[in-house]
Scaffold this motif. Sequence first.
Motif, PDB file in Angstrom:
ATOM      1  N   LEU A 170     -29.700  49.397  10.824  1.00 49.97           N
ATOM      2  CA  LEU A 170     -30.573  47.989  11.109  1.00 49.97           C
ATOM      3  C   LEU A 170     -31.622  47.992  11.192  1.00 49.97           C
ATOM      4  N   THR A 194     -20.062  43.895  11.989  1.00 52.51           N
ATOM      5  CA  THR A 194     -21.029  43.498  13.141  1.00 52.51           C
ATOM      6  C   THR A 194     -22.338  43.057  12.178  1.00 52.51           C
ATOM      7  N   PHE A 195     -22.855  43.306  11.686  1.00 51.48           N
ATOM      8  CA  PHE A 195     -24.512  43.207  11.644  1.00 51.48           C
ATOM      9  C   PHE A 195     -25.354  41.586  11.886  1.00 51.48           C
ATOM     10  N   GLU A 238     -20.614  54.023  14.446  1.00 46.89           N
ATOM     11  CA  GLU A 238     -22.063  53.584  15.340  1.00 46.89           C
ATOM     12  C   GLU A 238     -22.865  54.786  15.801  1.00 46.89           C
ATOM     13  N   ASP A 288     -30.088  37.943  15.321  1.00 49.55           N
ATOM     14  CA  ASP A 288     -30.270  36.736  15.687  1.00 49.55           C
ATOM     15  C   ASP A 288     -31.989  36.887  16.910  1.00 49.55           C
ATOM     16  N   ARG A 337     -25.812  40.742  15.135  1.00 47.44           N
ATOM     17  CA  ARG A 337     -26.350  41.144  15.397  1.00 47.44           C
ATOM     18  C   ARG A 337     -28.055  41.269  14.850  1.00 47.44           C
ATOM     19  N   GLU A 392     -26.577  50.654  15.019  1.00 46.72           N
ATOM     20  CA  GLU A 392     -28.372  49.686  14.888  1.00 46.72           C
ATOM     21  C   GLU A 392     -29.261  50.731  14.324  1.00 46.72           C
ATOM     22  N   THR A 435     -26.610  43.073   5.951  1.00 44.76           N
ATOM     23  CA  THR A 435     -27.708  42.137   6.354  1.00 44.76           C
ATOM     24  C   THR A 435     -28.955  41.586   6.102  1.00 44.76           C
TER      25      THR A 435
END
Length: 492
Positions: free
Chosen positions: A472, A125-126, A452, A131, A129, A469, A177
């Motif tokens: 990230l 999903t990274f 998560e 944007d 994410r 997150e 990423t």
Amino acid sequence: MNLLITAAGIFTNVNKQYINGEWKEGGTGTKAHIVDPYDRSLLAEVVLAGREEVDEAYQSAKAAQKNWAAAPAEEKVKVMENAISILKEHQDRVIDTLVREAGSSRLKATIEVQAALGIMREAMTFPGRMDPVAMTSHIPGKENHIVRKPAGVVGIISPFNFPFHLSIRSIAPAIATGNTVVHKPDLQTAISGGGIIAKIFELAGLPKGVLNVLLTTPAVIGDYFIEHPIPRVISFTGSTPVGRKVGALAGQHLKKAALELGGNNPFVVLEDADIQQAVEAAAFGAFLHQGQICMSINRIFVPRKIHDDFTARLVEKIRSIPYGDPKEPEVIIGPLINENQIEKFLNVVAIAKQEGAHLALEGTRIGNIISPFVFTNVTNQSTVAQTELFGPAVSIIPYDSEEEVLELANDTEFGLSSAVFTADLQKGFQFAQKIESGMTHVNDQTVNDEAEVPFGGEKCSGLGRYNGEWALEEFTTVKWISVQKEARHYPF
């Protein structure tokens, strides 16, 4: 020599260096052996990498990074999707390798592979994410944008205890990423912690240079892995003493350090708790992987009036845990990783006896297996209570009030994981907030990891957070770009 390959040969060459998409012997000419910690039988032979290979790997990562960062999100997702599919297809072989190379029980190895799959799915999903985010400005006509970018090249160092997962935990988010990676697993588990991972991503279609794996030791390369000018982030999982050095070196060279370090994890049983449920949880949290987990329970705190009942139940439970050769499917407690760890553990046991600790259950050494120890008559300041044991032992400490037990639980330099058992969930939640640790589990044990949610510690247990997150934040940087859409009037 490499005995850890599948019949189909998919994991061939995984005892070699993986640099810029090529498998090669280390340039030092120095050979090292990877052995089964249960019987010390030879599993694989490695020719160690030297400083030249460190430089080559970092240069390869740097050369590949811009193109990989610019690759479409769909390409990054597809590589991760492919890697997941390959791992699922061959997970039995990965589990077998963890059993033989790390001394894992099949239960622990299965948990480890499932945890790795979890973080790989999260990493998928990274790319979506990353944007830019638009923000308002107090300056008329100005528009603010926050752009998230990969940090660049990431150096990763992983430990021996959960080698596959604790390597994937940094590798997957870093490459998802847009970073490129140079990874150095612990040599004792270099196959499951390094070579197999490189092979999976190679087969998944990861471009050359994005992931590089070095099999070597600090005795050979010194601090060059950290001090090298190319990496912008150093991700380290391991002991606090080594983590202090890694953090100091990274800071000296103005690199970002993500550090997940040691723990001395309290397990608090409040007076209204379900005693048997707490016993079941404590046995799992203290003795999974024979206590060689940074989150393992070290100290159990119980109200004085239930101390004897709790101790008797816990000892009865622990006596039923099978120990021995981890290749046997029923075994839970296998060997410690090496002779040095065994000696360190037994030395703390000897000191505990000298300091007056009682043995509610006395373990014994059988080959490289140590059966469980349960200590009572232990103070919170004793050596056994203040040491991260990394072995099959736990201490039970009585207390008289909730205020006292909170102070005792927090009276350690560590702050990784913790747990509290109570029938009152609201009280448990409030108590959990007061424990000085990065993670606290109400009515569960201390060994938990979910892809998560944030994973990391306070105090001497580390810096930063992994997973979700929060990963990230560790592996990316943010840039502020403002756009002045109309003429701005200046004061002079």
